[in-house]
Design a protein around this motif. Structure first.
Motif, short mmCIF file in Angstrom:
data_model
loop_
_atom_site.label_atom_id
_atom_site.label_comp_id
_atom_site.label_asym_id
_atom_site.label_seq_id
_atom_site.Cartn_x
_atom_site.Cartn_y
_atom_site.Cartn_z
N PHE A 104 0.86 -1.18 0.00
CA PHE A 104 0.00 0.00 0.00
C PHE A 104 0.89 1.22 0.00
CE2 PHE A 104 -4.22 -1.79 0.65
CZ PHE A 104 -3.88 -3.11 0.88
N SER A 105 0.81 1.98 -1.08
CA SER A 105 1.81 3.04 -1.27
C SER A 105 1.21 4.40 -1.60
CB SER A 105 2.77 2.63 -2.38
OG SER A 105 2.06 2.46 -3.59
N ARG A 109 -1.92 7.79 2.38
CA ARG A 109 -2.67 6.74 3.07
C ARG A 109 -2.66 6.94 4.58
NH1 ARG A 109 0.88 2.94 5.19
NH2 ARG A 109 -0.90 1.71 5.85
N ASP A 150 -6.17 2.39 6.13
CA ASP A 150 -6.61 1.42 5.12
C ASP A 150 -6.52 -0.02 5.63
OD1 ASP A 150 -3.90 1.40 5.32
OD2 ASP A 150 -3.51 1.93 3.24
N THR A 153 -8.99 -2.71 4.40
CA THR A 153 -8.70 -3.23 3.07
C THR A 153 -7.71 -4.40 3.14
OG1 THR A 153 -8.83 -0.94 2.36
CG2 THR A 153 -8.09 -2.53 0.73
N VAL A 154 -6.72 -4.24 4.02
CA VAL A 154 -5.74 -5.32 4.18
C VAL A 154 -6.44 -6.59 4.66
CG1 VAL A 154 -3.67 -6.08 5.39
CG2 VAL A 154 -3.89 -3.69 4.67
N ASP B 77 2.04 6.91 -6.25
CA ASP B 77 2.09 5.59 -5.63
C ASP B 77 2.89 4.67 -6.55
OD1 ASP B 77 0.49 4.77 -7.69
OD2 ASP B 77 -1.32 4.59 -6.49
#
Lengths: 254, 254
Positions: A104-105, A109, A150, A153-154, B77
């Motif tokens: 996740f980048s 975020r 987030d 989402t993970v 990202d």
DNA sequence: CCAAAAGTGTTACGATTACACCCATGG
DNA sequence: CCATGGGTGTAATCGTAACACTTTTGG
């Protein structure tokens, strides 16, 4: 292009199949539908997949629940880092499986400084009952609390990956005890997949693929009686792909 | 724990199915076995999966071949970064698919400063023929040159992922032209999978799953004659999972 | 002897492979 | 009219789902 400081962190969704007492006398009716899917396992408990979360005591997002994880050290790789971070929450020896999901980048975020997170899926066997720090708890995936950033989402990614791998690998070895009966294994599959599976067919599929092996022993029946169950174990203790091709298999030995 | 500076980079294995002239009069015999697997496509050319690589002009590892990629920028990202880096090598509009593979984070994977690499799989359709910079070239996966650092591992991961997804998703849309005949599609599958597939069955499998759709048009036969071939297109232009469960499907609507 | 739990056998079905056979076109 | 590529039909196979039935135990 300028580059300001960026932190790299690991973030692990640790799953365990857990048995919860069925809250019969609770305030709400025996409404146990949860999307119409109910597992008909033992009558007085339900078996569910749970994630390990800790509650943020400080801002940002104080009060929301986070996945365990943390900053990557200079002389470790991400796998080692995830294991190290997890050691603060659960005994590392309990962790039977750990695998990378995705990164996740998005620059925003989390509030700055920027953090790039490598998401992991971790598994702990049914029988383990690790000591948890006071800010940490297991949450059934059917009733997740407000989660940080987030992290939700993970968890979703991790569940999807787990369900997929249950179908074409022996990954259930990481959720099951060393020795088990087919009913127990069925409970585990039901909980992790979120739908009912047939014990008979589960046994046949896993046996033909040599994923499980009978130990020869039998387990004593419960107080209600019933035929003693055969005891099985997983053939391999590491992850193995058992059904690689959904279609388009290589040509046969013609 | 001290933290020194760490760079995050993307690293993409871009694949394309390419037709190479069969080197009949070349120095070596027509030895085209390459692990005993030979594709019986057009007699005077062989169709192969190729990766895009560039040759390092400077140390470290001068002369070895690298995957395209580079440093993550502050306000992008990783996906965007990979696309941006690729734009230097191939026209971005040609890139029909891009997906994350995994992260390479061993502290000593490259000489310091430390670099953490997010590996990607990229695909370019058969018909595209991008202009390449002088240091850059397509290399058939059957004959890879000396590769830099851990880049060979990335290519292997990418091939495995591609082969797996060909079997249970419509990912071939990213390798095929807009319109195509079944023979062309067969060539693509053969090249990407590394083994022969039967045209008839390929057509049936993809049709039932509604992965491909006949356009109604037919293609003129080559100079050798033969019946005109039906022209197909992929039904969807995005990635779609078409065969989720290898086993342990959810119970039917009983 | 009955209910409960576990295991076995049987059938049906869907998906896929393999392969023989029919169709259309250029020389 | 025949070789060449393309398409259709069909039988055999495999893996799985569904479910009825038998076995073993405790009360």
């Amino acid at each position: 292009m300028a580059h300001s400081s960026t932190i790299h962190e690991s973030l692990t969704a640790v799953f365990q199949v857990r048995r919860y007492p069925r809250d019969i006398a609770a305030g709400h009716a025996p409404a146990d539908r949860a999307e119409g899917m109910l597992l008909r396992c033992p009558p007085d408990q339900r078996t569910e997949l749970a994630v390990l979360l800790w509650e943020r005591a400080l801002d940002p997002q104080k009060g929301t629940w986070s996945l365990p994880g943390g900053r990557l050290g200079d002389d470790e790789d991400l796998d080692a880092s995830a294991r190290r971070q997890l050691a603060e929450k659960v005994d590392v020896r309990e962790l039977s499986h750990l695998e990378q999901l995705s990164v996740f980048s998005a620059p925003d975020r989390v509030p700055s400084p920027r953090r790039i997170a490598s998401a992991y899926l971790g598994l702990v066997p049914l029988t383990a009952d690790p000591q948890l720090p006071p800010d940490t708890a297991w949450h059934p995936v059917s009733a997740l609390p407000d989660m940080s950033f987030d992290h939700r989402t993970v968890v979703d990614h991790a569940r999807t990956r787990l369900a997929a791998k249950l179908s074409y690998t022996n990954i259930a070895f990481a959720l099951a005890p060393d020795r088990f009966t087919m009913s127990t294994l069925r409970e585990i599959y039901c909980a992790a997949l979120g739908y009912d599976v047939d014990t008979t067919n589960l046994q046949r599929v896993l046996s033909r693929r040599k994923v499980i092996t009978p130990t020869g022993a039998t387990a004593a029946p419960g107080r209600a009686g019933g035929r003693p169950a055969a005891v099985y174990r997983f053939t391999d203790s590491g992850l193995r792909v058992t059904d690689e091709f959904a279609a388009l298999r290589p040509p046969g030995p013609s």
